[in-house]
Motif scaffolding. Structure first.
Motif, mmCIF file in Angstrom:
data_model
loop_
_atom_site.group_PDB
_atom_site.id
_atom_site.type_symbol
_atom_site.label_atom_id
_atom_site.label_comp_id
_atom_site.label_asym_id
_atom_site.label_seq_id
_atom_site.Cartn_x
_atom_site.Cartn_y
_atom_site.Cartn_z
ATOM 1 N N GLU A 1 46.205 39.586 37.811
ATOM 2 C CA GLU A 1 45.452 38.978 36.732
ATOM 3 C C GLU A 1 43.965 39.152 37.015
ATOM 4 O O GLU A 1 43.520 38.940 38.139
ATOM 5 C CB GLU A 1 45.798 37.494 36.681
ATOM 6 C CG GLU A 1 45.402 36.819 35.415
ATOM 7 C CD GLU A 1 45.957 35.403 35.403
ATOM 8 O OE1 GLU A 1 47.008 35.189 34.796
ATOM 9 O OE2 GLU A 1 45.333 34.539 36.032
ATOM 10 N N VAL A 2 43.215 39.538 35.985
ATOM 11 C CA VAL A 2 41.773 39.737 36.160
ATOM 12 C C VAL A 2 41.012 38.591 35.526
ATOM 13 O O VAL A 2 41.332 38.151 34.429
ATOM 14 C CB VAL A 2 41.297 41.023 35.455
ATOM 15 C CG1 VAL A 2 39.836 41.274 35.780
ATOM 16 C CG2 VAL A 2 42.147 42.189 35.861
ATOM 17 N N ARG A 3 40.041 38.125 36.246
ATOM 18 C CA ARG A 3 39.143 37.113 35.699
ATOM 19 C C ARG A 3 37.720 37.562 35.905
ATOM 20 O O ARG A 3 37.376 38.010 37.000
ATOM 21 C CB ARG A 3 39.323 35.799 36.445
ATOM 22 C CG ARG A 3 40.374 34.969 35.843
ATOM 23 C CD ARG A 3 40.616 33.772 36.682
ATOM 24 N NE ARG A 3 42.057 33.591 36.721
ATOM 25 C CZ ARG A 3 42.697 32.987 37.681
ATOM 26 N NH1 ARG A 3 42.054 32.516 38.703
ATOM 27 N NH2 ARG A 3 43.987 32.855 37.620
ATOM 28 N N ASP A 4 36.911 37.416 34.862
ATOM 29 C CA ASP A 4 35.508 37.766 34.996
ATOM 30 C C ASP A 4 34.704 36.508 35.250
ATOM 31 O O ASP A 4 34.696 35.594 34.440
ATOM 32 C CB ASP A 4 35.023 38.452 33.712
ATOM 33 C CG ASP A 4 35.790 39.747 33.489
ATOM 34 O OD1 ASP A 4 35.861 40.548 34.434
ATOM 35 O OD2 ASP A 4 36.344 39.927 32.390
ATOM 36 N N THR A 5 34.083 36.481 36.405
ATOM 37 C CA THR A 5 33.284 35.308 36.750
ATOM 38 C C THR A 5 31.839 35.741 36.954
ATOM 39 O O THR A 5 31.517 36.924 36.877
ATOM 40 C CB THR A 5 33.791 34.671 38.062
ATOM 41 O OG1 THR A 5 33.421 35.543 39.147
ATOM 42 C CG2 THR A 5 35.294 34.489 38.039
ATOM 43 N N LYS A 6 31.012 34.750 37.236
ATOM 44 C CA LYS A 6 29.596 35.044 37.468
ATOM 45 C C LYS A 6 29.431 36.028 38.628
ATOM 46 O O LYS A 6 28.493 36.805 38.675
ATOM 47 C CB LYS A 6 28.832 33.755 37.781
ATOM 48 C CG LYS A 6 28.342 33.047 36.536
ATOM 49 C CD LYS A 6 27.738 31.704 36.891
ATOM 50 C CE LYS A 6 28.786 30.638 36.952
ATOM 51 N NZ LYS A 6 28.528 29.311 37.295
ATOM 52 N N ASP A 7 30.367 35.924 39.580
ATOM 53 C CA ASP A 7 30.283 36.798 40.754
ATOM 54 C C ASP A 7 31.062 38.098 40.563
ATOM 55 O O ASP A 7 31.397 38.759 41.538
ATOM 56 C CB ASP A 7 30.830 36.065 41.987
ATOM 57 C CG ASP A 7 30.133 34.738 42.173
ATOM 58 O OD1 ASP A 7 28.928 34.670 41.878
ATOM 59 O OD2 ASP A 7 30.797 33.775 42.595
ATOM 60 N N GLY A 8 31.378 38.413 39.331
ATOM 61 C CA GLY A 8 32.107 39.651 39.083
ATOM 62 C C GLY A 8 33.592 39.419 38.876
ATOM 63 O O GLY A 8 34.038 38.283 38.707
ATOM 64 N N GLN A 9 34.370 40.502 38.944
ATOM 65 C CA GLN A 9 35.806 40.407 38.686
ATOM 66 C C GLN A 9 36.518 39.714 39.836
ATOM 67 O O GLN A 9 36.147 39.861 40.984
ATOM 68 C CB GLN A 9 36.403 41.805 38.562
ATOM 69 C CG GLN A 9 35.952 42.589 37.386
ATOM 70 C CD GLN A 9 36.707 43.905 37.331
ATOM 71 O OE1 GLN A 9 37.507 44.126 36.459
ATOM 72 N NE2 GLN A 9 36.456 44.771 38.288
ATOM 73 N N LYS A 10 37.587 38.994 39.457
ATOM 74 C CA LYS A 10 38.443 38.412 40.486
ATOM 75 C C LYS A 10 39.860 38.789 40.162
ATOM 76 O O LYS A 10 40.288 38.707 39.013
ATOM 77 C CB LYS A 10 38.321 36.893 40.496
ATOM 78 C CG LYS A 10 37.084 36.446 41.193
ATOM 79 C CD LYS A 10 37.268 35.089 41.812
ATOM 80 C CE LYS A 10 36.122 34.807 42.762
ATOM 81 N NZ LYS A 10 35.816 33.389 42.832
ATOM 82 N N LEU A 11 40.584 39.206 41.185
ATOM 83 C CA LEU A 11 41.969 39.624 40.980
ATOM 84 C C LEU A 11 42.911 38.669 41.693
ATOM 85 O O LEU A 11 42.731 38.367 42.866
ATOM 86 C CB LEU A 11 42.153 41.044 41.534
ATOM 87 C CG LEU A 11 41.376 42.104 40.742
ATOM 88 C CD1 LEU A 11 41.099 43.315 41.593
ATOM 89 C CD2 LEU A 11 42.148 42.489 39.492
#
Length: 468
Positions: free
Chosen positions: A452-462
């Motif tokens: 699952e990909v999440r876009d956060t302030k610090d960039g993508q998170k998987l």
RNA sequence: GGCGGGGUAGCCAAGUGGUAAGGUCGCGGUCUGCAAAACCGCUAUUCGCGGGUUCGAUUCCCGCCCCCGCCUCCA
């Protein structure tokens, strides 16, 4: 700590035999190894696991014994049909059982005595001899030895049965002509042709032990004449546990068990999950569907042990989501710690409600309710950037403590596959160039690979989905 | 027939003589390019049914209904 004691049908304050040493002896009825255990069986073992772990969290020194029934009608029939020795027939089922409890993170008992162990056979024979000498047992015309329930006044007390009211269900065939009372149960079963080469010599001739005597023999051999807690499924109350009391107390003259704890059944479509109804799932059945051991553990653990639990796929999904929520929360706490966030505004600290809920007859639902309340509150604080690193650390320590009971944390860091890493890299590039269509397409492709990909302030998170 | 356990929202479920935790699902919002996660809000005037006690009952008492289990080798 309080438990509902089946014997008194009341909630009782727990007081072990040896309070000073904080030693607790627990005997739990284990599997009959004639086929793979189903998840209904494991509900009971998970309940026992929860019990042991909570006692340990509260500082008790638990000694737990779980027996393996590796000789009975079904195992003998199975060995006969497969045309192999009994031990060879039961071995793979024993192994499967240990694999399954490991998958479910059920703590291993300190001992797993087997009924066919000569040491215990000897002890069973000795106990039967004692019962005969006291007039509590007799050998009938069919050469089998039976317990004489009329000589044991307390027989029926655990199940609260009036023996004159017993009705036959027709489930088991009776050799009524050989027994003095229809309720007399076999201690030693005389050999017959169907037993093949399964049998042991005894003062009453060749034969094999009855089911109940094995537990009495192993429990008293390993835990002493009196044990603190004895567990099992509610279907074991009668006749099995009733018989265990009669046999053990008939030999020792002492109260056999202080607390009897029984687990309600796992239902499927509102009916008891059982081999005979054919409505059962084994652990591999659920693993094949993509569920992990800890998801199954959660699903089987989350309902109070004395309430029936209806197994549904919806319940499995619920377990998956709830665990994802916990995982996410832990990841956030660790982030706060790593970033050394310092903020005086919200100094929250762990409380004791979780343990206190479990003290109350293992009220797991209330305990989990408190965990999720805590998650929401601390998440809220983290959203506002108001949780400082020391608080996060305190909550993480708290989690580590309660997780000794729950054992629900993801086991291993799943490595990001190179293929997914590349897709993520491409996506990052697309995002920099604001190519949203391309970015979304890559997200779908990553998702199709279980991440699952999440876009956060610090960039993508998987994040991997449905992890063990 | 006897003996137990259970009946609380779409589903799972806690709970108390003083006005219904939590999870999940669904809907709306904040955030986001869109999402996701997280958070906020909404979702049971009501706890199987009928009586009774009480100022007040989902909780205590009585009666009943429904589901599940056990009644001689099922966890």
């Amino acid at each position: 700590m309080r438990f509902f004691n089946t014997y008194s049908r009341e909630i009782e304050e727990f007081q072990p035999r040896d309070p000073a040493e904080r030693k607790v002896g627990i005997y739990t009825c284990g599997p009959t190894v004639y086929s793979r255990a189903h998840i209904g069986n494991f509900r009971a073992y998970i309940f026992e696991d929860l019990l042991q772990r909570h006692l340990e969290l509260r500082g008790y020194n638990v000694h737990r014994v779980m027996n393996m029934t590796d000789v009975d009608d079904k195992t003998i029939r199975g060995a006969c049909e497969a045309n192999i020795p009994l031990a060879e027939f039961t071995a793979p089922f024993k192994q499967a059982f240990f694999e399954d409890i490991e998958t479910l993170r059920i703590k291993r008992a300190d001992e797993f005595p087997a009924a066919t162990d000569q040491h215990y056979i000897d002890r069973m024979i000795e106990m039967i001899g004692t019962l005969i000498s006291r007039g509590l047992a007799y050998q009938a015309d069919d050469k089998s030895v039976y317990f004489r329930i009329n000589k044991f006044p307390d027989y029926g007390k655990l199940a609260h049965f009036d023996l004159t009211q017993l009705q036959s269900t027709g489930r088991v065939k009776h050799d009524e002509y050989d027994k003095e009372h229809i309720g007399d149960f076999a201690l030693w079963k005389a050999w017959d042709e169907e037993d093949g080469d399964v049998g042991w010599e005894s003062p009453w001739g060749r034969g094999r032990p009855g089911w109940h005597i094995e537990c009495s023999a192993m429990a008293t051999a390993l835990l002493g004449d009196q044990i603190d807690i004895h567990c099992g499924g509610v279907d074991n109350i009668f006749p099995h546990h009733e018989a265990e009391i009669a046999q053990s107390e008939g030999v020792t003259g002492k109260k056999f068990v202080r607390y009897w704890l029984h687990c309600a059944h796992l239902l499927v479509d509102g009916q008891k999950m059982s081999k005979s109804l054919g409505n059962f799932y084994t652990l591999p059945n659920l693993l094949e569907k993509g569920y992990t051991g800890r998801e199954i553990r959660y699903a089987l653990m989350r309902v109070h042990y004395r309430a029936p639990l209806n197994f549904t796929w919806e319940g499995m999904e619920e377990a998956r989501q709830a665990l994802a929520r916990i995982d996410e929360w832990l990841a956030r706490l660790r982030e706060v710690i790593a970033k050394k966030i310092d903020n005086e505004k919200n100094k929250t600290r762990p409380r004791e409600q979780f343990e206190e809920a479990l003290d109350d007859d293992l009220n797991i639902s209330a305990a989990l309710g408190f965990l999720f309340e805590t998650i929401r509150e601390t998440n809220r604080a983290m959203d506002r950037n108001e949780l400082d690193a020391p608080s996060a650390e305190a909550w993480l320590d708290w989690w580590k403590r309660i997780n000794k009971v729950l054992d629900l944390e993801t086991e291993n860091e799943i490595l990001l596959p190179a293929e997914v890493a590349q897709l993520a890299k491409d996506r990052e590039k697309a995002r920099r160039e604001k190519k949203w269509n391309q970015s979304d397409e890559l997200r779908d492709r990553i998702s199709a690979r279980g991440w699952e990909v999440r876009d956060t302030k610090d960039g993508q998170k998987l994040t991997p989905r449905g992890t063990s």
